[in-house]
Write a protein that holds these residues in place. Structure first.
Motif, PDB file in Angstrom:
ATOM      1  N   VAL A  65       6.464 -80.910  21.491  1.00 43.61           N
ATOM      2  CA  VAL A  65       5.878 -79.723  22.212  1.00 43.61           C
ATOM      3  C   VAL A  65       5.625 -80.102  23.672  1.00 43.61           C
ATOM      4  N   THR A  66       6.504 -79.421  24.304  1.00 41.75           N
ATOM      5  CA  THR A  66       6.178 -79.582  25.889  1.00 41.75           C
ATOM      6  C   THR A  66       5.882 -78.054  26.751  1.00 41.75           C
ATOM      7  N   ILE A  67       5.254 -78.470  27.949  1.00 49.68           N
ATOM      8  CA  ILE A  67       5.153 -77.167  28.822  1.00 49.68           C
ATOM      9  C   ILE A  67       5.517 -77.429  30.243  1.00 49.68           C
ATOM     10  N   ASP A  68       6.522 -77.186  30.793  1.00 49.62           N
ATOM     11  CA  ASP A  68       6.681 -77.242  32.176  1.00 49.62           C
ATOM     12  C   ASP A  68       6.989 -76.175  32.821  1.00 49.62           C
ATOM     13  N   GLY A  69       5.928 -75.954  33.820  1.00 47.53           N
ATOM     14  CA  GLY A  69       5.661 -74.628  34.300  1.00 47.53           C
ATOM     15  C   GLY A  69       5.269 -73.468  33.449  1.00 47.53           C
ATOM     16  N   LYS A  70       6.528 -72.736  33.644  1.00 45.48           N
ATOM     17  CA  LYS A  70       6.318 -71.172  32.492  1.00 45.48           C
ATOM     18  C   LYS A  70       6.901 -71.603  31.337  1.00 45.48           C
ATOM     19  N   VAL A  71       7.782 -72.773  31.298  1.00 48.24           N
ATOM     20  CA  VAL A  71       8.723 -72.919  30.005  1.00 48.24           C
ATOM     21  C   VAL A  71       8.110 -73.822  28.846  1.00 48.24           C
ATOM     22  N   MET A  72       7.913 -73.126  27.732  1.00 48.76           N
ATOM     23  CA  MET A  72       7.491 -74.004  26.567  1.00 48.76           C
ATOM     24  C   MET A  72       8.601 -74.512  25.763  1.00 48.76           C
ATOM     25  N   ARG A  73       8.526 -75.563  25.444  1.00 50.38           N
ATOM     26  CA  ARG A  73       9.681 -76.145  24.509  1.00 50.38           C
ATOM     27  C   ARG A  73       9.183 -76.905  23.266  1.00 50.38           C
ATOM     28  N   TRP A  74       9.899 -76.840  22.465  1.00 52.89           N
ATOM     29  CA  TRP A  74       9.592 -77.639  21.150  1.00 52.89           C
ATOM     30  C   TRP A  74      10.821 -77.974  20.261  1.00 52.89           C
ATOM     31  N   ILE A 109       3.311 -72.573  13.061  1.00 50.27           N
ATOM     32  CA  ILE A 109       2.157 -73.163  13.677  1.00 50.27           C
ATOM     33  C   ILE A 109       2.182 -73.367  15.124  1.00 50.27           C
ATOM     34  N   ILE A 110       3.318 -73.604  15.615  1.00 43.48           N
ATOM     35  CA  ILE A 110       3.486 -73.728  16.924  1.00 43.48           C
ATOM     36  C   ILE A 110       3.357 -72.353  17.717  1.00 43.48           C
ATOM     37  N   CYS A 111       3.782 -71.418  17.141  1.00 49.26           N
ATOM     38  CA  CYS A 111       3.565 -70.152  17.792  1.00 49.26           C
ATOM     39  C   CYS A 111       2.326 -69.807  17.858  1.00 49.26           C
ATOM     40  N   LEU A 112       1.496 -70.105  16.918  1.00 44.78           N
ATOM     41  CA  LEU A 112       0.064 -70.060  16.788  1.00 44.78           C
ATOM     42  C   LEU A 112      -0.498 -70.680  17.935  1.00 44.78           C
ATOM     43  N   ILE A 113      -0.180 -71.817  18.202  1.00 39.68           N
ATOM     44  CA  ILE A 113      -0.664 -72.809  19.230  1.00 39.68           C
ATOM     45  C   ILE A 113      -0.448 -72.182  20.634  1.00 39.68           C
ATOM     46  N   LEU A 114       0.819 -71.846  20.513  1.00 37.72           N
ATOM     47  CA  LEU A 114       1.183 -71.320  21.953  1.00 37.72           C
ATOM     48  C   LEU A 114       0.983 -69.824  22.467  1.00 37.72           C
ATOM     49  N   GLY A 115       0.742 -69.270  21.302  1.00 39.90           N
ATOM     50  CA  GLY A 115       0.301 -67.960  21.581  1.00 39.90           C
ATOM     51  C   GLY A 115       1.492 -67.010  21.446  1.00 39.90           C
ATOM     52  N   GLY A 150      19.675 -77.182  20.809  1.00 39.85           N
ATOM     53  CA  GLY A 150      18.752 -77.787  19.810  1.00 39.85           C
ATOM     54  C   GLY A 150      17.194 -77.518  20.008  1.00 39.85           C
ATOM     55  N   VAL A 151      16.999 -77.206  21.164  1.00 42.70           N
ATOM     56  CA  VAL A 151      15.373 -77.005  21.766  1.00 42.70           C
ATOM     57  C   VAL A 151      15.202 -75.741  21.565  1.00 42.70           C
ATOM     58  N   ARG A 152      13.950 -75.574  20.916  1.00 39.84           N
ATOM     59  CA  ARG A 152      13.361 -73.874  21.077  1.00 39.84           C
ATOM     60  C   ARG A 152      12.573 -73.733  22.624  1.00 39.84           C
ATOM     61  N   GLU A 153      12.847 -72.480  22.938  1.00 37.01           N
ATOM     62  CA  GLU A 153      12.488 -72.378  24.533  1.00 37.01           C
ATOM     63  C   GLU A 153      11.794 -70.989  24.522  1.00 37.01           C
ATOM     64  N   TYR A 154      10.575 -70.782  25.096  1.00 38.28           N
ATOM     65  CA  TYR A 154      10.150 -69.468  25.293  1.00 38.28           C
ATOM     66  C   TYR A 154       9.441 -69.496  26.753  1.00 38.28           C
ATOM     67  N   VAL A 155       9.313 -68.432  27.364  1.00 39.12           N
ATOM     68  CA  VAL A 155       8.857 -68.376  28.884  1.00 39.12           C
ATOM     69  C   VAL A 155       7.844 -67.250  28.860  1.00 39.12           C
ATOM     70  N   ASN A 156       6.735 -67.399  29.210  1.00 37.60           N
ATOM     71  CA  ASN A 156       5.824 -66.565  29.454  1.00 37.60           C
ATOM     72  C   ASN A 156       4.383 -67.132  30.048  1.00 37.60           C
ATOM     73  N   GLU A 157       4.266 -66.854  31.379  1.00 36.03           N
ATOM     74  CA  GLU A 157       3.137 -67.645  32.047  1.00 36.03           C
ATOM     75  C   GLU A 157       1.877 -67.042  31.645  1.00 36.03           C
TER      76      GLU A 157
END
Length: 689
Positions: A45-54, A64-70, A84-91
């Motif tokens: 699990v990483t956060i780079d700026g606005k981008v969350m990846r896992w 669980i990752i969705c719970l943790i990352l809100g 193959g990496v999941r990405e979500y953007v929401n600052e």
């Protein structure tokens, strides 16, 4: 060659920040980030700026990752998969509400500490990785600072106890065979000193004592509460430059810069507040350090302009937010204070005039005087006198006789006299006192193993153990603090372990345990109405569990300690002031014991009530997330209750609920495999100041 054999290397990962820099020191002994750290590594699990990846291998890990990352239910459609990496953007998802809790600070006040949301901790990992060199660079501009990041912490340690300062930990904390170090002291190595007491014993201090007639101690008023987060840009780029840049190019002109990213990181973890930063994490001390480095630099420059030269007319040192100024001339000192006030005010900070202390030659503080006398007292009184005599038994030869006669009343009287004569406060010397007691009592027990066992030596041993217990609880009760509670726990654990050996009879062991239990009960009762001594109480409660089943607290006393009431004979009610730490440690203590059934039922009610109460902000709420994850892994709560918690987080699939419940044995509270001694060692290694 011997040194090389004892030196071992550790593969340090960037995620280790969550082990060392992001939690307050003053947390219960059952709580840590060790299992969260392991989860971050497993799921990348990483956060780079606005981008969350896992990377999530299973549906339950994804949930669980969705719970943790809100990531709300309606937002899950925006998650993309890239290579193959999941990405979500929401600052906006990074704006969270920290878990705030109080610990005792002064006699009648408390300090508010904070645990940042796990997703902000992930954000901090990325920040450290990106800017670690700049953090060091901006921490090296002050000549006054005694404790500032100066390098990345070493990736090696010495296997010999006491030879490594940069990394200290307890390797055997987890029995899963994992070789990763689970308890790192700090991400950075620090220059000069680790603890303020080292300053008073340093060459710099002694040289200044000889050169100057006076020393003043000054305190920045409510430093962490007062810091304006935008001022990090003024400290690193210059106030006028920043203001001109914003005036001509707008607020976005600093975007993606080191100060802007640091500013946003501190804001987001504190519900977007720009006034004040979280108190407790090392990250906050680093943020404050960079700002105060610039204050120091500006102060020295200002004084130079008016002809007051460093190392000629004065010498100044700063430890976190405390200044120590050596000087000869009173008018010089007054100008230094004026210029320090002016330098601080540029960053919306100021001095606390009530905390100003001035010492005149011979420059020796009350604490130094008290410590020297305390050391003498305990060296003379807390020891075993050994004497070699002719052995009159059938084998002849020599025998070693041991005499012990520690008396709590005389110890207490002399200790009080030392503090009265020196003017030192109890809170300033209790830690030091308990550290000496721990060392001395260990030596006494070791010496006892090697002396002739007689009725007289045994009686002296028992009486002395009781006296040490009474003395420790006496000094502790005057000023309970979390760090002092940890030191007290260490002393008592040494006594408990020795009492279980063949050196002490079973009846006498129970007499020792009863004395400890009675003293703990007295302390907890004394502070049962205090909302801000709960963490201290939690340590003592966990220590009480070490005494065994004969010393379990009865249910009525337990609920009194935590402000509970009986609504009826079979119903207990807790007010909502019971926080996450109190709830989880109570569950840890009562386990699945039948005698605490009513307490467990009441705790389940308050857990659901707490989560429901924050329904509108659940995705941002740190306390609720920590509580929810700990409860779903808790072996002492039933599955039906765990499902209720998951439904409150919109997880309704029964199969998914079941998989989440069985996913991890521990999240933040260590329910299984808990070893008090090892956890105490790990906690001791993390103490910063």
């Amino acid at each position: 060659m011997e040194l090389m054999r004892n030196m071992m290397r550790i593969n340090l990962k960037k995620e280790r920040v969550v082990l060392s820099d992001l939690l307050p020191y003053e947390t219960p002994i059952t709580f840590s980030n060790r299992f969260f750290y392991k989860f971050l590594l497993e799921s990348n699990v990483t956060i780079d700026g606005k981008v969350m990846r896992w990377k999530s291998s299973t549906k339950e890990a994804e949930a669980i990752i969705c719970l943790i990352l809100g990531i709300e239910k309606e937002e899950k459609g925006k998650i993309k998969t890239v290579n193959g990496v999941r990405e979500y953007v929401n600052e906006k998802a990074l704006i969270t509400i920290p878990f705030n809790y109080g610990v005792s600070h002064k006699d009648n006040s408390f300090r508010l500490l904070s645990v940042m949301h796990p997703r902000n901790q992930v954000q901090a990992i990325g920040f450290y990785e990106k800017y670690k060199e700049l953090i060091i660079y901006f921490s090296q501009i002050s000549e006054f600072s005694l404790r500032a990041p100066s390098r990345i912490a070493s990736n090696k340690y010495f296997n010999d106890e006491g030879k490594s300062g940069s990394v200290i930990l307890a390797r055997a904390l987890d029995k899963d065979g994992d070789k990763e170090y689970k308890s790192l002291k700090s991400f950075f190595g620090y220059r000069k000193i680790n603890n303020i007491h080292q300053f008073f014993e340093s060459d710099d201090y002694h040289a200044c004592e000889q050169k100057y007639n006076n020393m003043a101690q000054l305190d920045v008023s409510k430093c962490f509460d007062s810091i304006y987060t935008h001022s990090i840009a003024w400290a690193t780029l210059g106030r006028d430059i920043v203001k001109n840049k914003i005036a001509t190019s707008g607020n976005g002109s600093l975007t993606d810069s080191f100060p802007d990213d640091f500013d946003k990181l501190m804001q987001k973890q504190n519900y977007n507040e720009t006034n004040g930063i979280l108190v407790g994490p090392e990250l906050s001390r680093i943020f404050a350090e960079i700002i105060l480095q610039r204050v120091d630099y500006n102060l020295r420059k200002r004084l130079g302009y008016i002809g007051i030269e460093h190392r000629l007319d004065y010498e100044a040192f700063r430890y976190v937010d405390d200044y120590f100024v050596f000087y000869n001339d009173e008018s010089t000192y007054n100008r230094i204070v004026d210029e320090l006030e002016a330098s601080l005010s540029e960053f919306k900070l100021g001095l606390n005039s009530e905390k100003e202390l001035v010492y005149h030659k011979p420059i020796i503080t009350e604490i130094t005087i008290a410590k020297k006398k305390i050391s003498q007292l305990l060296t003379e009184k807390v020891k075993m006198d050994k004497e070699e005599v002719d052995n009159l038994g059938e084998h002849g030869g020599k025998a070693t006789i041991g005499k012990l006669n520690i008396q709590s009343k005389s110890l207490i009287t002399e200790y009080k006299a030392i503090l009265s004569e020196s003017g030192a406060e109890y809170k300033s010397v209790i830690n030091y006192t308990l550290a000496i007691i721990e060392n001395n009592i260990k030596k006494i027990f070791k010496d006892y193993e090697g002396v002739e066992k007689t009725k007289s030596s045994y009686r002296g041993l028992l009486k002395s153990v009781h006296s040490v217990i009474d003395f420790c609880f006496f000094i502790y009760s005057v000023s309970p603090r979390v760090n002092i509670t940890i030191k007290l726990s260490r002393v008592l654990k040494v006594i408990i372990d020795f009492s279980r050996t063949s050196n002490i009879s079973e009846d006498d062991m129970h007499q020792v345990f009863k004395r400890i239990a009675d003293n703990i009960s007295f302390i907890i009762r004394k502070y049962e109405t205090s909302n801000h001594k709960q963490v201290e109480t939690l340590y003592l409660l966990t220590l009480m569990a070490e005494l065994g089943k004969d010393y379990w607290v009865d249910e009525s006393s337990l609920i009194n300690y935590f402000g509970g009431k009986y609504r009826s004979k079979n119903t207990i009610f807790f007010e909502n002031k019971l926080n996450y730490f109190s709830i989880t440690v109570m569950l840890f203590y009562i386990k699945d014991k039948k005698r605490y059934e009513k307490t467990r039922k009441a705790l389940k009610e308050i857990i659901l009530k707490k989560i429901k109460m924050h329904k509108s902000s659940l995705g941002k709420n740190t306390e609720c997330l920590l509580l929810a994850l700990d409860c779903v892994s808790c072996p002492y709560l039933d599955e039906g209750f765990k499902r209720k918690i998951l439904r409150l987080y919109e997880i309704r699939s029964k199969v998914l609920q079941e998989d989440i419940i069985s996913y991890k044995e521990n999240w933040f509270t260590k329910w299984r495999g808990f070893e008090f001694s090892k956890e105490l060692d790990a906690k001791q290694s993390q103490e910063v100041y």
